[in-house]
Design an enzyme around this catalytic site. Structure first.
Site, PDB file in Angstrom:
ATOM      1  N   HIS A 270       0.810  -1.195   0.206  1.00 39.02           N
ATOM      2  CA  HIS A 270      -0.006  -0.026   0.090  1.00 39.02           C
ATOM      3  C   HIS A 270       0.741   1.232   0.061  1.00 39.02           C
ATOM      4  O   HIS A 270       0.283   2.329  -0.241  1.00 39.02           O
ATOM      5  CB  HIS A 270      -1.033   0.047   1.308  1.00 39.02           C
ATOM      6  CG  HIS A 270      -0.407   0.384   2.553  1.00 39.02           C
ATOM      7  ND1 HIS A 270      -0.085  -0.926   3.418  1.00 39.02           N
ATOM      8  CD2 HIS A 270      -0.005   1.306   3.224  1.00 39.02           C
ATOM      9  CE1 HIS A 270       0.358  -0.436   4.446  1.00 39.02           C
ATOM     10  NE2 HIS A 270       0.514   1.086   4.285  1.00 39.02           N
ATOM     11  N   ASP A 303       0.345  -7.788   1.357  1.00 38.78           N
ATOM     12  CA  ASP A 303       0.461  -6.318   1.648  1.00 38.78           C
ATOM     13  C   ASP A 303       2.058  -6.015   1.634  1.00 38.78           C
ATOM     14  O   ASP A 303       2.657  -5.567   2.345  1.00 38.78           O
ATOM     15  CB  ASP A 303       0.079  -5.690   2.772  1.00 38.78           C
ATOM     16  CG  ASP A 303      -0.136  -4.238   2.826  1.00 38.78           C
ATOM     17  OD1 ASP A 303       0.148  -3.536   1.921  1.00 38.78           O
ATOM     18  OD2 ASP A 303      -0.117  -3.618   3.854  1.00 38.78           O
ATOM     19  N   SER A 386       4.613   2.594   7.788  1.00 44.20           N
ATOM     20  CA  SER A 386       4.329   1.371   7.188  1.00 44.20           C
ATOM     21  C   SER A 386       5.554   0.949   6.340  1.00 44.20           C
ATOM     22  O   SER A 386       5.984   1.636   5.520  1.00 44.20           O
ATOM     23  CB  SER A 386       3.022   1.574   6.377  1.00 44.20           C
ATOM     24  OG  SER A 386       2.144   1.752   6.835  1.00 44.20           O
TER      25      SER A 386
END
Length: 542
Positions: A270, A303, A386
């Protein structure tokens, strides 16, 4: 007798005195007084020719000589720029009373009293060779533009002239103008330099220029234990990067870490997704060096994504640990760029393991949903963390920070603006290692599957096999692992290897924690509980 002006060539008329330079006799046009008077000075006309000076100092074309003034059998005197006839008799030199006397400051002026003014018919002096004199001598032989005009006539305005006819600035004026110009140019150069420097700096920061050489891993600071937060951060920071990603519709910031000396960097899918259709990725290392990166492979189901930088030397790959050996209560350190604050270090503990979480889900078909059997930590993690590493006490990567839970929002992939409440989740490194290897070697990752379509709307306990597939086909794929194990539509799976599952999402998370080819034991309810064994298949689709 008059002397030729310095630097001017002189022609000798047979039998006559040495005159000033006569136009067209070979004198260089660049020499003062040759071929044309100095700029800003009017050329003296031959008597009777009535030539009028043009503004700016150049002579006008001479008017025709009246017929009455011409002597039969003699050629008209030559205009400026033409050679005098060879048969012209010598002219009488000027008398002593009319000898040219230079005036101070009169260099470069014409003979007329006012700029551009000519007195028609005024002789240059006795024996000047005008058409009214005997013999029709050369009217130019006594002409000297560097001398004063006829006796009693005022010279042109005082002060030396430039070629344009404008007055020359004094030394003080020139110095003042020079200082003013210097100040103006200094300001202009400063403004341009600052603008160019700012643009170049911004470009270099985001895009990177040329080869990059990175520092080696830092040593443990004096007085700090290797397993302290300071010791862990010192060793790991050189291998952590900040990613700035931009695409057609969105842009964002995330974190990653170096996998190998070839420039491969692991991060979340992402994070790089905005650049998946032709966007840009800029990687900034802990020391501030930047480099462009390209996507090697990405997978939305896990992911995870791998990008690669080129032309970078001295990379510091982070060692990978063993996430299967992690226990609740183990100390951990998280490094990332929350809200684009690079090189941020936080610490905490592992607060849970094998925590099933899902993230994504913006697509209606669920193809962008990630299923993670996550490590849970209370180390502060925020948007921008992230893709960053979660480290153990030996500075080894045990997880990839991917999501947080925010008050009232449920699971968050870290792309929003919610802050940490002490519930962060990381992808176990053992799972990430396999996926990263496949992305590097093949460009895509495979997903372990059992070959069934689950009813994601089922509200009972466990995971129920749907009655139909999404395309209308059978819910149990013919010849797949579940079909070979005897599963049918409507069966409810309640456990995997003895671990309870309470929903379809939990079942997928448990399966994704394994690899294709692994053997699993499933507890199935169909009029009663029973166990079945199957070998996981592989699929490239999420």
């Amino acid at each position: 007798m008059p002397q030729a002006a310095p630097g001017r060539g002189s022609g000798v008329v047979p039998g006559g005195p040495v005159p000033s330079a006569v136009p067209s006799q070979g004198a260089s046009p660049a020499a003062a007084g040759a071929s044309q008077p100095a700029a800003g000075a009017a050329a003296a006309p031959a008597p009777g020719q009535g030539a009028q000076s043009m503004p700016g100092g150049g002579p006008a074309a001479p008017a025709p000589v009246p017929a009455a003034a011409q002597v039969a059998g003699q050629a008209a005197p030559p205009a400026p720029g033409h050679t005098a006839a060879a048969t012209a008799p010598p002219a009488t030199p000027p008398g002593p009373a009319q000898a040219a006397q230079p005036l101070p400051g009169s260099e470069g002026r014409g003979a007329a009293g006012n700029p551009g003014e000519v007195v028609a018919g005024e002789p240059w002096g006795p024996g000047s060779g005008g058409v009214e004199g005997a013999g029709g001598g050369d009217p130019w032989q006594g002409y000297d533009p560097w001398t004063v005009g006829a006796e009693g006539r005022e010279p042109l305005a005082r002060g030396p002239l430039q070629q344009t006819g404008a007055g020359v600035l004094t030394r003080r004026q020139r110095e003042k103008r020079g200082r003013r110009l210097l100040l103006v140019w200094t300001a202009v150069v400063a403004l341009v330099s600052s603008g160019v420097g700012g643009l170049a700096g911004a470009y270099v920061e985001r895009e990177g220029v040329g080869d990059v050489t990175l520092p080696q891993a830092g040593s443990v600071p004096a007085g700090r234990a290797p397993d302290s937060v300071a010791g862990i951060a010192a060793r790991a920071l050189p291998g952590v990067v900040t990613l700035h990603v931009s695409g057609a519709d969105e842009a964002g910031t995330g974190t990653g870490f170096v996998l190998d000396a070839r420039g491969h960097i692991l991060t979340n899918n992402h994070v790089v997704q905005p650049a998946s259709s032709g966007g840009d990725i800029s990687v900034t290392f802990s020391g501030g060096d930047t480099a462009k990166a390209r996507i090697v492979g990405r997978d939305s189901g896990y992911d995870l994504a791998v990008v690669q930088v080129s032309g970078v030397r001295g990379l510091t790959p982070l060692p990978l640990g063993d996430s299967d050996g992690v226990r609740v209560g183990d100390p951990v350190v998280a490094i990332g760029a929350p809200f684009d604050l690079a090189n941020t270090v936080t610490s905490g503990i592992i607060s849970a393991t094998e925590r099933p979480i899902t993230a994504g889900g913006e697509k209606s078909d669920g193809s962008d949903v990630s299923y993670v059997d996550a490590l849970q930590t209370d180390a502060p993690i925020n948007p921008g963390n992230s893709g960053g590493p979660l480290l153990d006490s030996r500075a080894r990567v045990i997880g990839i920070n991917s999501a947080i839970r925010s008050a009232g929002t449920g699971s968050d992939s870290g792309s929003g603006q919610a802050g940490s409440i002490g519930l962060g989740f990381a992808i176990p490194v053992n799972q990430a290692r396999r996926v990263a290897e496949e992305l590097i070697n093949k460009g895509h990752a495979t997903h372990p599957v059992i070959g069934v379509t689950l009813d994601m709307g089922w509200t009972g306990d466990g995971a129920r096999v749907d009655s139909r597939a999404r395309d209308g086909g059978p819910a149990v794929a013919a010849g797949g692992p579940a079909a070979r194990a005897g599963l049918k539509a409507g069966d409810v799976i309640t456990a995997v290897d003895g671990e309870r599952v309470h929903s379809g999402e939990e079942l997928i998370v448990r399966i994704r924690a394994h690899e294709p080819g692994d053997r699993l034991r499933l507890t199935v309810e169909r009029g009663g509980e029973r166990e079945v064994s199957l070998v996981l298949g592989a699929s490239e689709q999420n």
